[in-house]
Design a protein around this motif. Structure first.
Motif, PDB file in Angstrom:
ATOM      1  N   ARG A 153     -68.902  28.927 -10.540  1.00  0.00           N
ATOM      2  CA  ARG A 153     -70.011  28.336  -9.783  1.00  0.00           C
ATOM      3  C   ARG A 153     -69.495  27.556  -8.563  1.00  0.00           C
ATOM      4  O   ARG A 153     -70.147  27.491  -7.528  1.00  0.00           O
ATOM      5  CB  ARG A 153     -70.822  27.407 -10.682  1.00  0.00           C
ATOM      6  N   ARG A 156     -65.151  28.474  -3.716  1.00  0.00           N
ATOM      7  CA  ARG A 156     -65.385  28.432  -2.280  1.00  0.00           C
ATOM      8  C   ARG A 156     -64.581  29.492  -1.528  1.00  0.00           C
ATOM      9  O   ARG A 156     -64.895  29.790  -0.368  1.00  0.00           O
ATOM     10  CB  ARG A 156     -65.014  27.043  -1.730  1.00  0.00           C
ATOM     11  N   LYS A 158     -63.674  32.885  -0.148  1.00  0.00           N
ATOM     12  CA  LYS A 158     -64.578  34.004   0.127  1.00  0.00           C
ATOM     13  C   LYS A 158     -63.820  35.159   0.754  1.00  0.00           C
ATOM     14  O   LYS A 158     -62.812  34.973   1.439  1.00  0.00           O
ATOM     15  CB  LYS A 158     -65.688  33.563   1.084  1.00  0.00           C
ATOM     16  N   VAL A 160     -65.029  38.488   3.101  1.00  0.00           N
ATOM     17  CA  VAL A 160     -66.141  39.119   3.815  1.00  0.00           C
ATOM     18  C   VAL A 160     -65.697  40.505   4.247  1.00  0.00           C
ATOM     19  O   VAL A 160     -64.611  40.677   4.812  1.00  0.00           O
ATOM     20  CB  VAL A 160     -66.552  38.283   5.044  1.00  0.00           C
ATOM     21  N   ARG A 189     -65.165  34.971  -3.788  1.00  0.00           N
ATOM     22  CA  ARG A 189     -66.591  35.340  -3.812  1.00  0.00           C
ATOM     23  C   ARG A 189     -66.867  36.331  -2.687  1.00  0.00           C
ATOM     24  O   ARG A 189     -66.514  36.098  -1.529  1.00  0.00           O
ATOM     25  CB  ARG A 189     -67.475  34.100  -3.673  1.00  0.00           C
ATOM     26  N   THR A 190     -67.503  37.457  -3.053  1.00  0.00           N
ATOM     27  CA  THR A 190     -67.828  38.493  -2.070  1.00  0.00           C
ATOM     28  C   THR A 190     -69.329  38.704  -1.938  1.00  0.00           C
ATOM     29  O   THR A 190     -69.769  39.511  -1.121  1.00  0.00           O
ATOM     30  CB  THR A 190     -67.154  39.825  -2.458  1.00  0.00           C
ATOM     31  N   SER A 191     -70.105  37.987  -2.731  1.00  0.00           N
ATOM     32  CA  SER A 191     -71.565  38.089  -2.641  1.00  0.00           C
ATOM     33  C   SER A 191     -72.179  36.758  -3.041  1.00  0.00           C
ATOM     34  O   SER A 191     -71.797  36.160  -4.050  1.00  0.00           O
ATOM     35  CB  SER A 191     -72.093  39.190  -3.560  1.00  0.00           C
ATOM     36  N   GLU A 192     -73.121  36.275  -2.236  1.00  0.00           N
ATOM     37  CA  GLU A 192     -73.795  35.004  -2.523  1.00  0.00           C
ATOM     38  C   GLU A 192     -75.082  35.184  -3.312  1.00  0.00           C
ATOM     39  O   GLU A 192     -75.637  34.225  -3.831  1.00  0.00           O
ATOM     40  CB  GLU A 192     -74.113  34.278  -1.204  1.00  0.00           C
ATOM     41  N   ASP A 193     -75.575  36.403  -3.387  1.00  0.00           N
ATOM     42  CA  ASP A 193     -76.877  36.633  -4.032  1.00  0.00           C
ATOM     43  C   ASP A 193     -76.719  37.419  -5.328  1.00  0.00           C
ATOM     44  O   ASP A 193     -77.573  38.230  -5.694  1.00  0.00           O
ATOM     45  CB  ASP A 193     -77.830  37.363  -3.087  1.00  0.00           C
ATOM     46  N   ALA A 197     -73.618  33.182 -11.698  1.00  0.00           N
ATOM     47  CA  ALA A 197     -72.464  32.565 -11.040  1.00  0.00           C
ATOM     48  C   ALA A 197     -71.206  33.388 -11.216  1.00  0.00           C
ATOM     49  O   ALA A 197     -70.327  33.376 -10.349  1.00  0.00           O
ATOM     50  CB  ALA A 197     -72.248  31.151 -11.601  1.00  0.00           C
ATOM     51  N   GLY A 200     -70.520  38.718  -8.432  1.00  0.00           N
ATOM     52  CA  GLY A 200     -70.285  38.585  -7.006  1.00  0.00           C
ATOM     53  C   GLY A 200     -68.912  38.051  -6.662  1.00  0.00           C
ATOM     54  O   GLY A 200     -68.685  37.578  -5.542  1.00  0.00           O
ATOM     55  N   ILE A 201     -67.967  38.110  -7.611  1.00  0.00           N
ATOM     56  CA  ILE A 201     -66.593  37.677  -7.390  1.00  0.00           C
ATOM     57  C   ILE A 201     -65.681  38.890  -7.561  1.00  0.00           C
ATOM     58  O   ILE A 201     -65.848  39.675  -8.500  1.00  0.00           O
ATOM     59  CB  ILE A 201     -66.204  36.552  -8.366  1.00  0.00           C
TER      60      ILE A 201
END
Length: 404
Positions: A153, A156, A158, A160, A189-193, A197, A200-201
């Motif tokens: 969760r 930080r 990321k 992209v 993290r590769t997706s915020e949506d 939690a 998307g990692i």
């Protein structure tokens, strides 16, 4: 002067050879191999010297690789894992004699498992084969400064997508071996949506000499023979071949390997406890006060006996957990959590008692007790805090309401 504490050497009269009655013939042979390599290539004086200079033992790592103790039968071609019952033997022996190397191998065994399960043919050839042979190393970069137990969760770091590649940015901390490894398995993290939690990692296999990667060694209280680092990724450009496993599923993939990491951490902690107990027994047997060995004083003797009980109790849980993991039992993760709690508590309690039994000698860097005391503290919070593991066992084993 240092007492003989590594690899079962120079035991005082009456000291029992550990684990012989519980080892299979293969495990007993493996244990003797590790002890032999420790005796030949990592005497106490060498381990102490490298710990003082905070230097990784490249030469000894090479000996472990040449003996097959890094790959331990894992097959890079098929993705077959090493037997967890063999890994814990190696790690316990190293924990008792060369703790920093044991911690290094916990990370390497985890990297082996992740690369075996999720690496493609090229990644296995480039990274897994050298790793299994002991000619390469890989760090594991998950932790972040504000992450703690709730790392998914709070993540930080990321990545992209940029055309067919990725741009990685962020910072990881408390990363073992990053300054002396060629690669790191990095979670970002590769997706915020994502739906939760932990989704998307993604895992990336990052060369640590890539442009934009910087490594800073942290000044830690223990495990001085293995660097602990902060790794910063400043818009690091990665091609698509660096993705390890499936995009967005990296954290779930890692969760599947955490049982093995807990199990192996328990083995190292048990080794620390055993090494510290042996050092304390040796000292108490030799040290004279009031005309006799201090090992004959009832208060000290009880403390040492309590330590022996803790070691053997933790060993029983470790063996049960390793058997469950080897057999693929559903509750193997719960047994591994129990074993890690028991072994970590044994290590911290016995090293504390050992410092008191040895008095000023325990405080002296001439003896290994102070190193065991410092190193043992790692496993009160890594790879997961004992408090969190107690929450896990309470829910899974006792059926209590979830506490977190």
């Amino acid at each position: 002067m240092q007492s003989g504490t590594a690899g079962g050497r120079d035991r005082p009269a009456g000291w029992k050879v550990e684990a012989v009655g519980t080892d299979s013939s293969d495990q007993a042979e493996l244990r003797e191999l590790v002890r032999s390599i420790l005796a030949d290539h990592a005497p106490d004086e060498r381990v102490a010297r490298l710990d003082e200079s905070e230097t990784f033992d490249e030469e000894f790592y090479g000996h472990l690789g040449a003996a097959g103790l890094i790959g331990l039968g894992a097959d890079p071609a098929t993705g077959e894992d090493a037997d967890p019952r063999h890994e814990i033997v190696v790690l316990e022996e190293l924990g008792a004699g060369h703790t920093s190397m044991a911690v290094c191998l916990v990370v390497q065994y985890m990297a082996l498992r992740l690369l075996s399960h999720y690496g493609d043919d090229e990644q296995r050839k480039r990274v897994l084969v050298p790793l299994a042979e002991g000619s390469g190393r890989c760090a594991f970069a998950l932790s972040e400064e504000d992450g703690g137990t709730d790392i998914a969760r709070a993540m930080r770091t990321k990545a992209v997508q940029d055309g067919s590649g990725w741009v990685l940015s962020g910072r990881k901390t408390w990363i073992s071996g990053a300054a002396t490894s060629g690669y790191a398995i990095v979670l970002a993290r590769t997706s915020e949506d994502a739906g939760s939690a932990i989704d998307g990692i993604t895992m990336f296999l990052v060369p640590l000499d890539a442009a934009g990667v910087s490594v800073r060694v942290l000044d830690t209280a223990g495990i001085h023979g293995l660097d602990t680092c902060e790794v910063t990724f400043d818009d690091v450009r990665l091609d698509g071949s660096t993705v390890l496993g499936r995009v967005g599923a990296g954290f779930r993939q890692v969760i599947g390997t955490l049982n093995g990491e807990r199990l192996n951490a328990a083995a190292v902690a048990l080794g620390i406890a055993r090494g510290a107990l042996r050092s304390a027994v040796e000292y108490a047997s030799q040290r004279q006060a009031f005309g006799r060995s201090i090992g004959g004083f009832q208060a000290l003797q009880h403390a040492l006996v309590d330590g022996a009980v803790r070691v053997e109790s933790a060993r029983g849980l470790l063996i049960r957990a390793a058997d469950a993991a080897g057999a693929g039992e559903a509750q193997s993760d719960t047994f591994s959590a129990m074993a890690k709690i028991a072994a970590a508590d044994a290590a911290t309690d016995i090293t504390d008692a050992g410092m008191r039994v040895m008095g000023g000698a325990g405080y002296s860097r001439e003896y290994p007790m102070q190193r065991y005391f410092r190193d043992a503290r790692l496993y009160t919070f890594a790879p997961l805090t004992n408090e969190m593991l107690r929450n896990f066992v309470g829910e899974r084993w006792l059926g209590l309401p979830r506490s977190y």
